[in-house]
Design an enzyme around this catalytic site. Structure first.
Site, short mmCIF file in Angstrom:
data_model
loop_
_atom_site.label_atom_id
_atom_site.label_comp_id
_atom_site.label_asym_id
_atom_site.label_seq_id
_atom_site.Cartn_x
_atom_site.Cartn_y
_atom_site.Cartn_z
N ARG A 279 90.31 85.94 57.28
CA ARG A 279 91.46 85.70 56.42
C ARG A 279 91.69 86.97 55.62
O ARG A 279 90.75 87.73 55.35
CB ARG A 279 91.20 84.53 55.47
N LYS B 273 86.39 79.77 52.69
CA LYS B 273 86.83 78.66 51.84
C LYS B 273 85.65 77.77 51.48
O LYS B 273 84.80 77.49 52.32
CB LYS B 273 87.89 77.84 52.57
N HIS C 87 98.26 86.49 58.54
CA HIS C 87 97.51 85.33 59.03
C HIS C 87 97.71 85.13 60.53
O HIS C 87 96.86 84.56 61.20
CB HIS C 87 97.91 84.08 58.26
N ARG D 251 94.94 86.57 62.54
CA ARG D 251 93.76 85.69 62.65
C ARG D 251 94.00 84.65 63.75
O ARG D 251 93.11 84.35 64.54
CB ARG D 251 93.51 85.03 61.30
N HIS E 171 86.16 77.23 60.35
CA HIS E 171 86.83 75.95 60.17
C HIS E 171 85.81 74.85 59.92
O HIS E 171 84.81 74.75 60.63
CB HIS E 171 87.65 75.59 61.42
N TYR F 124 94.72 75.48 68.39
CA TYR F 124 94.90 76.62 69.28
C TYR F 124 94.98 76.17 70.74
O TYR F 124 95.60 76.85 71.56
CB TYR F 124 93.77 77.63 69.10
#
Length: 307
Positions: free
Chosen positions: A162, A185, A253, A256, A279, A288
């Site tokens: 990110r 995150k 982004h 990524r 994730h 994806y």
């Protein structure tokens, strides 16, 4: 807007935000969004009821009050996705408040979020990603800034970082090792391999950078030596994509997203890609596969004799 909220409600909100930071490792950006969403809701309830609402009054919020707030929010022009995010923040606050104060929050928690079409990632083709990086390298008249911008974007595409993760790297992280430990995150740690091209682009930037690297200093510097923010990278990508005729979705982004999709194209395992991206849920990474399937169907429709 906070002046329209009762002191008790304001204190409860602050306590909840501190709880989110301490126990759930919520980022500053997440806490700012939570605060804004809940304050907006509480301010509406104050105006809707005609007086600041203490904790006792907040326990009596009815389904009609929630519907009035959602209708008023939609009337301001916000989309279904944004309203769903606001509702999620309000529900999280109420879930915590109900547990702490010992009341039922059914009227708030039972409200359904508006339906919206989830946006699929929009990755760049491999050639487009390469062309974008090459074009970024000629946007600045100052060689060190051009090298800096190329290094940052190469990390996004080559490592799946990110932009906030790339810009959080410090002086001691250079020269880049074969693998980086990234805290994403929720302060979740993951290990990311670093491609030779990414190491080389950072090395070139460091050779040209006029600002001394120290243990406490950020790796990527702004013009005057402070920490580089995302704005300059977003702007240089916008200029480059306009020159190349790429869509507005070609953002930092998107690099990524391109990292993940290109790995998937090459036969990468979905679980491994999930770990590389950081994730929390495989369902996030599975978006994806939808992108890959859509592209596969385009090829099928174009190439199959019976399509």
């Amino acid at each position: 807007m906070t002046t329209m909220i009762s002191p008790a409600a304001r204190d409860a909100l602050q306590t909840w935000l501190e709880h989110q930071r301490a126990l759930k490792n919520a980022s500053d950006n997440t806490l700012t969004a939570y605060r804004g969403d809940v304050v907006e809701f509480l301010a509406f309830i104050t105006e809707h009821k005609g007086a600041p609402q203490g904790l006792g009054a907040l326990q009596d919020i009815a389904l009609s009050d929630m519907r009035a707030w959602m209708a008023q929010s939609r009337g301001t022009g916000i989309g279904a996705r944004s309203l769903a995010r606001k509702l999620s923040a309000v529900k999280a606050f109420y879930r915590w408040l109900a547990e702490r104060e010992g009341f039922e929050a059914t009227a708030v928690l039972s409200v359904r979020a508006p339906k919206f079409q989830k946006k699929l990632p929009r990755p760049l083709a491999k050639d487009a990603a390469r062309s974008l990086i090459d074009t970024i390298g000629i946007q600045s008249e100052q060689p060190w800034i051009a090298a800096r911008d190329v290094a940052v974007v190469t990390l996004l595409w080559g490592c799946g970082l990110r932009i906030s993760e790339a810009l959080s790297l410090k002086g001691p992280d250079a020269p880049l090792p074969d693998v980086l430990r990234i805290f994403g995150k929720g302060n979740k740690e993951r290990v990311v391999p670093v491609l030779p091209a990414a190491r080389e682009s950072v090395a070139v930037y460091l050779q040209l950078c006029p600002h001394a690297q120290t243990a406490d200093a950020p790796l990527f510097r702004a013009v005057r030596g402070g920490a580089l923010g995302p704005g300059p990278i977003q702007k240089v990508m916008a200029r480059a994509r306009m020159q190349l005729g790429l869509p507005a979705s070609a953002t930092p982004h998107a690099m990524r997203h391109s990292f993940a999709t290109h790995l998937l194209d090459a036969g990468g395992d979905l679980r491994a890609i999930q770990e590389l991206l950081g994730h929390a849920s495989l369902s996030t990474t599975q978006a994806y596969t939808a992108v890959d399937t859509a592209r596969l169907m385009e090829v099928y429709d174009r190439a199959h004799p019976r399509a």
